[in-house]
Design a protein around this motif. Structure first.
Motif, PDB file in Angstrom:
ATOM      1  N   ALA A   1      36.602  74.044 -11.561  1.00 44.52           N
ATOM      2  CA  ALA A   1      35.810  72.907 -12.033  1.00 44.52           C
ATOM      3  C   ALA A   1      35.181  73.274 -13.372  1.00 44.52           C
ATOM      4  O   ALA A   1      34.763  74.416 -13.585  1.00 44.52           O
ATOM      5  CB  ALA A   1      34.726  72.568 -11.015  1.00 44.52           C
TER       6      ALA A   1
ATOM      7  N   ASN B   1      32.359  72.156 -16.425  1.00 41.12           N
ATOM      8  CA  ASN B   1      31.236  71.385 -16.930  1.00 41.12           C
ATOM      9  C   ASN B   1      31.547  71.093 -18.397  1.00 41.12           C
ATOM     10  O   ASN B   1      31.371  71.950 -19.265  1.00 41.12           O
ATOM     11  CB  ASN B   1      29.936  72.156 -16.768  1.00 41.12           C
ATOM     12  CG  ASN B   1      28.720  71.308 -17.060  1.00 41.12           C
ATOM     13  OD1 ASN B   1      28.823  70.195 -17.542  1.00 41.12           O
ATOM     14  ND2 ASN B   1      27.552  71.857 -16.779  1.00 41.12           N
TER      15      ASN B   1
ATOM     16  N   GLU C   1      39.531  68.354  -4.739  1.00 42.83           N
ATOM     17  CA  GLU C   1      38.306  67.882  -4.109  1.00 42.83           C
ATOM     18  C   GLU C   1      37.360  67.390  -5.206  1.00 42.83           C
ATOM     19  O   GLU C   1      37.481  67.786  -6.362  1.00 42.83           O
ATOM     20  CB  GLU C   1      37.622  69.014  -3.347  1.00 42.83           C
ATOM     21  CG  GLU C   1      38.162  69.233  -1.973  1.00 42.83           C
ATOM     22  CD  GLU C   1      37.978  68.044  -1.051  1.00 42.83           C
ATOM     23  OE1 GLU C   1      36.867  67.497  -0.958  1.00 42.83           O
ATOM     24  OE2 GLU C   1      38.970  67.654  -0.423  1.00 42.83           O
ATOM     25  N   THR C   2      36.414  66.552  -4.836  1.00 45.41           N
ATOM     26  CA  THR C   2      35.403  66.077  -5.775  1.00 45.41           C
ATOM     27  C   THR C   2      34.036  66.466  -5.250  1.00 45.41           C
ATOM     28  O   THR C   2      33.714  66.187  -4.101  1.00 45.41           O
ATOM     29  CB  THR C   2      35.473  64.553  -5.936  1.00 45.41           C
ATOM     30  OG1 THR C   2      36.773  64.200  -6.391  1.00 45.41           O
ATOM     31  CG2 THR C   2      34.445  64.052  -6.926  1.00 45.41           C
ATOM     32  N   ASN C   3      33.264  67.123  -6.091  1.00 43.68           N
ATOM     33  CA  ASN C   3      31.872  67.409  -5.761  1.00 43.68           C
ATOM     34  C   ASN C   3      31.071  66.211  -6.252  1.00 43.68           C
ATOM     35  O   ASN C   3      30.952  65.991  -7.452  1.00 43.68           O
ATOM     36  CB  ASN C   3      31.412  68.696  -6.446  1.00 43.68           C
ATOM     37  CG  ASN C   3      29.978  69.032  -6.147  1.00 43.68           C
ATOM     38  OD1 ASN C   3      29.119  68.163  -6.125  1.00 43.68           O
ATOM     39  ND2 ASN C   3      29.715  70.297  -5.932  1.00 43.68           N
ATOM     40  N   LYS C   4      30.552  65.429  -5.344  1.00 42.79           N
ATOM     41  CA  LYS C   4      29.882  64.189  -5.714  1.00 42.79           C
ATOM     42  C   LYS C   4      28.585  64.417  -6.495  1.00 42.79           C
ATOM     43  O   LYS C   4      28.138  63.547  -7.226  1.00 42.79           O
ATOM     44  CB  LYS C   4      29.640  63.344  -4.474  1.00 42.79           C
ATOM     45  CG  LYS C   4      30.943  62.798  -3.910  1.00 42.79           C
ATOM     46  CD  LYS C   4      30.739  62.162  -2.548  1.00 42.79           C
ATOM     47  CE  LYS C   4      32.025  61.681  -1.925  1.00 42.79           C
ATOM     48  NZ  LYS C   4      33.097  62.638  -1.845  1.00 42.79           N
TER      49      LYS C   4
ATOM     50  N   GLN D   1      28.070  67.076  -8.817  1.00 44.31           N
ATOM     51  CA  GLN D   1      28.392  67.470 -10.184  1.00 44.31           C
ATOM     52  C   GLN D   1      29.494  66.619 -10.797  1.00 44.31           C
ATOM     53  O   GLN D   1      29.495  66.373 -11.986  1.00 44.31           O
ATOM     54  CB  GLN D   1      28.796  68.945 -10.215  1.00 44.31           C
ATOM     55  CG  GLN D   1      27.657  69.840  -9.821  1.00 44.31           C
ATOM     56  CD  GLN D   1      28.100  71.266  -9.595  1.00 44.31           C
ATOM     57  OE1 GLN D   1      29.206  71.530  -9.152  1.00 44.31           O
ATOM     58  NE2 GLN D   1      27.222  72.190  -9.901  1.00 44.31           N
ATOM     59  N   ASN D   2      30.487  66.228 -10.009  1.00 41.97           N
ATOM     60  CA  ASN D   2      31.602  65.412 -10.466  1.00 41.97           C
ATOM     61  C   ASN D   2      32.269  65.987 -11.726  1.00 41.97           C
ATOM     62  O   ASN D   2      32.573  65.256 -12.666  1.00 41.97           O
ATOM     63  CB  ASN D   2      31.162  63.962 -10.685  1.00 41.97           C
ATOM     64  CG  ASN D   2      32.345  63.029 -10.741  1.00 41.97           C
ATOM     65  OD1 ASN D   2      33.394  63.297 -10.155  1.00 41.97           O
ATOM     66  ND2 ASN D   2      32.191  61.933 -11.455  1.00 41.97           N
ATOM     67  N   TRP D   3      32.463  67.300 -11.764  1.00 36.60           N
ATOM     68  CA  TRP D   3      33.149  67.938 -12.881  1.00 36.60           C
ATOM     69  C   TRP D   3      34.652  67.804 -12.692  1.00 36.60           C
ATOM     70  O   TRP D   3      35.141  67.835 -11.559  1.00 36.60           O
ATOM     71  CB  TRP D   3      32.812  69.414 -12.950  1.00 36.60           C
ATOM     72  CG  TRP D   3      31.372  69.737 -13.227  1.00 36.60           C
ATOM     73  CD1 TRP D   3      30.372  68.873 -13.582  1.00 36.60           C
ATOM     74  CD2 TRP D   3      30.780  71.027 -13.170  1.00 36.60           C
ATOM     75  NE1 TRP D   3      29.200  69.555 -13.749  1.00 36.60           N
ATOM     76  CE2 TRP D   3      29.421  70.888 -13.504  1.00 36.60           C
ATOM     77  CE3 TRP D   3      31.270  72.290 -12.871  1.00 36.60           C
ATOM     78  CZ2 TRP D   3      28.546  71.953 -13.559  1.00 36.60           C
ATOM     79  CZ3 TRP D   3      30.401  73.356 -12.917  1.00 36.60           C
ATOM     80  CH2 TRP D   3      29.051  73.195 -13.265  1.00 36.60           C
TER      81      TRP D   3
ATOM     82  N   ARG E   1      38.384  68.857 -12.175  1.00 41.49           N
ATOM     83  CA  ARG E   1      38.934  70.031 -11.502  1.00 41.49           C
ATOM     84  C   ARG E   1      40.436  70.104 -11.703  1.00 41.49           C
ATOM     85  O   ARG E   1      41.098  69.084 -11.860  1.00 41.49           O
ATOM     86  CB  ARG E   1      38.677  69.972  -9.999  1.00 41.49           C
ATOM     87  CG  ARG E   1      37.272  70.277  -9.582  1.00 41.49           C
ATOM     88  CD  ARG E   1      37.235  70.475  -8.080  1.00 41.49           C
ATOM     89  NE  ARG E   1      35.900  70.701  -7.601  1.00 41.49           N
ATOM     90  CZ  ARG E   1      35.623  71.341  -6.477  1.00 41.49           C
ATOM     91  NH1 ARG E   1      36.578  71.804  -5.705  1.00 41.49           N
ATOM     92  NH2 ARG E   1      34.381  71.513  -6.090  1.00 41.49           N
TER      93      ARG E   1
END
Length: 117
Positions: free
Chosen positions: A53, A55, A86-89, A91-93, A95
């Motif tokens: 991921a 930033n 996958e999505t980290n809700k 941070q939404n970076w 991937r």
């Protein structure tokens, strides 16, 4: 669980971005020196052995490129592997997913050609 694809990607990232810090949950590692990049070996999309991921804004600033140019590069890299992520809700970076050693090699060649200091 750590695996060969994750370890190969981690080594390649170390060559580009320096030494990472292990995540508290032991699910990966984070590179802070040149923006923020996180590599994971847990909580991945099905079929992936690792995911990275990015930033975008601090990383683009660190390499003196626009966020749009970095996003475009990451989109190209994601296309190279063709893997869902996958999505980290929180941070939404963006991937990139890796299933094979060849995925790692292709993506790292592309990243290292652009992200140089």
């Amino acid at each position: 669980m750590e695996n060969a694809v994750y370890n190969q990607a981690l080594t390649a990232l170390k060559n580009l971005f320096g030494t990472p810090r292990p995540l508290v949950n032991k699910g990966g590692a984070r590179f802070l020196r040149n923006g923020t990049i996180t590599i994971y070996h847990t909580e991945l999309a099905p079929g992936n052995e690792a995911e990275i991921a990015f930033n975008v804004h601090p990383l683009a600033s660190a390499y003196r490129i626009t966020p749009a140019a970095l996003t475009s590069l990451l989109d190209e890299c994601k296309y190279l592997t063709g893997k869902p992520t996958e999505t980290n809700k929180v941070q939404n970076w963006p991937r990139i997913g890796f299933a094979t050693a060849e995925d790692v090699t292709r993506v790292m060649e592309k990243l290292s050609a652009v992200l140089v200091k």
